[in-house]
Design a protein around this motif. Sequence first.
Motif, PDB file in Angstrom:
ATOM      1  N   VAL A 105      46.028  43.093  40.436  1.00 21.75           N
ATOM      2  CA  VAL A 105      46.446  41.954  41.249  1.00 21.75           C
ATOM      3  C   VAL A 105      47.666  41.273  40.640  1.00 21.75           C
ATOM      4  N   LEU A 108      50.767  43.163  41.535  1.00 17.16           N
ATOM      5  CA  LEU A 108      51.142  42.866  42.920  1.00 17.16           C
ATOM      6  C   LEU A 108      51.730  41.466  43.028  1.00 17.16           C
ATOM      7  N   GLU A 124      55.054  32.503  56.035  1.00 13.62           N
ATOM      8  CA  GLU A 124      53.920  31.720  55.574  1.00 13.62           C
ATOM      9  C   GLU A 124      53.980  30.299  56.098  1.00 13.62           C
ATOM     10  N   GLU A 127      52.763  30.207  59.567  1.00 21.26           N
ATOM     11  CA  GLU A 127      51.304  30.303  59.639  1.00 21.26           C
ATOM     12  C   GLU A 127      50.658  28.960  59.347  1.00 21.26           C
TER      13      GLU A 127
ATOM     14  N   ILE B  98      43.896  30.612  51.830  1.00 27.04           N
ATOM     15  CA  ILE B  98      43.591  32.003  52.189  1.00 27.04           C
ATOM     16  C   ILE B  98      44.792  32.609  52.916  1.00 27.04           C
ATOM     17  N   ARG B  99      45.326  31.869  53.895  1.00 27.92           N
ATOM     18  CA  ARG B  99      46.466  32.405  54.670  1.00 27.92           C
ATOM     19  C   ARG B  99      47.681  32.574  53.781  1.00 27.92           C
ATOM     20  N   ALA B 100      47.944  31.581  52.932  1.00 27.02           N
ATOM     21  CA  ALA B 100      49.170  31.609  52.130  1.00 27.02           C
ATOM     22  C   ALA B 100      49.174  32.759  51.129  1.00 27.02           C
ATOM     23  N   ARG B 103      47.689  38.441  51.003  1.00 26.34           N
ATOM     24  CA  ARG B 103      47.838  39.780  50.431  1.00 26.34           C
ATOM     25  C   ARG B 103      47.210  39.878  49.044  1.00 26.34           C
ATOM     26  N   LEU B 104      47.478  38.848  48.238  1.00 28.81           N
ATOM     27  CA  LEU B 104      46.925  38.798  46.885  1.00 28.81           C
ATOM     28  C   LEU B 104      45.394  38.875  46.936  1.00 28.81           C
ATOM     29  N   VAL B 107      44.088  42.366  48.090  1.00 25.18           N
ATOM     30  CA  VAL B 107      44.132  43.372  47.032  1.00 25.18           C
ATOM     31  C   VAL B 107      43.053  43.089  45.978  1.00 25.18           C
ATOM     32  N   GLY B 108      42.881  41.821  45.641  1.00 26.46           N
ATOM     33  CA  GLY B 108      41.852  41.452  44.668  1.00 26.46           C
ATOM     34  C   GLY B 108      40.479  41.933  45.103  1.00 26.46           C
ATOM     35  N   ARG B 189      46.233  31.928  39.720  1.00 25.30           N
ATOM     36  CA  ARG B 189      45.654  32.443  40.966  1.00 25.30           C
ATOM     37  C   ARG B 189      44.926  33.751  40.692  1.00 25.30           C
ATOM     38  N   VAL B 190      45.560  34.628  39.898  1.00 25.69           N
ATOM     39  CA  VAL B 190      44.983  35.944  39.609  1.00 25.69           C
ATOM     40  C   VAL B 190      43.738  35.812  38.738  1.00 25.69           C
ATOM     41  N   LEU B 193      40.918  34.113  40.937  1.00 25.12           N
ATOM     42  CA  LEU B 193      40.419  35.028  41.973  1.00 25.12           C
ATOM     43  C   LEU B 193      39.531  36.104  41.356  1.00 25.12           C
ATOM     44  N   THR B 194      40.007  36.701  40.263  1.00 27.91           N
ATOM     45  CA  THR B 194      39.259  37.775  39.615  1.00 27.91           C
ATOM     46  C   THR B 194      37.923  37.272  39.070  1.00 27.91           C
TER      47      THR B 194
END
Lengths: 132, 240
Positions: A105, A108, A124, A127, B98-100, B103-104, B107-108, B189-190, B193-194
Amino acid sequence: MLEQIARVLLWLSVGEIAARSGLWPLPAPVTGLILLYAELAVRGRLPDDLGILADRLLQFLGMLFVPAGVGVIAYLDVFKTEATPILAAVIGGTAITLFVTMVVVNLLGRTIAKSREPGSECVEGAERDVNA
Amino acid sequence: MSTLDLTSLTWISLADQPILETGATVFAFLAATRISRLGGNHPLLNPTLLAIILISLGLEATHIPYKTYLRGADPINFMLGPAVVLLAVPLFRQRTVIRASARLIAVGLGVGLPVGVLSAVGIAWTMGASSQTILSLAPKSVTAGIAVGISEQIGGLQTLTIVLVIMTGITGAVLGPLVARLARVDDPRVVGLTMGIASHGIGTARALQISEVAGAFSGLGMGLNGVLTAILLPLIFRLF
């Protein structure tokens, strides 16, 4: 407040009916969670009382697992005989999951940060506007 | 029924009062919370785990069978379902996040969910664990309320799953920041999330101590991982 309790119990009951039918694979509370989220998404706003109810109950969420967790004393034999594979799976598995997920992650996240600057930021923003 | 049974009958009716077990559970959890706070909220001093130990010791000392206790503590058990439904509220509050970072997050989950299940199941299977233990281990990274439901659906032991879930949470809370340093990952964030995907609410509580962003992403990882695992695991296990 009673209205919100009724709302939660309603979605939970729908989940239970679905689970009992045998045609729906999700546990009743998870179905209830999805339905409540869908309802909130359609409404576009969170009723104040529902927010308060969630905050209060989720504050001591950890207590709600105690009665079921105590049941492990009934399975102490399983724990003793399989202690090594269990500990290896829990500790090793969690360490592997943390490491692999973070590395992938993060890679990415960096590529996104490099490639996105003006373009995707715009999307974004759009959205977010729709959401607000 | 003979008069001789009267004393035991009185005892049973007293033991059937749910107040005793429910009250004891609430007190045990309160005490556990205090102990945990005294220890600086160290992940190893998890209040749920401490309360489980306190109640277990109490049952051993008083020779009250687990089934009697469980019947008495039913009001607490009952609240678990509504509590899981209410997890929709924090998820809904995070919808812009979530929307922003869609992608991250995608993938997580795409990596963390299968790696979480397969690493646990794989290690246990390689080391010769029983199939019941393996099935109980499969949802170990999922928040307990959801994990219990998954475990029941795929044929694991619910009580074993709960303890494995708590152990996983503690492991993730302790290892999360260490692994982040080892992997040279400093994006909150990573990391958040993880930790949420790998170690649910207990990991999230630890992530919140890192930063608010890490906490928010951790809560997200926990919620989405819980729902997705509940959808995917029973479907996959149905195929076998």
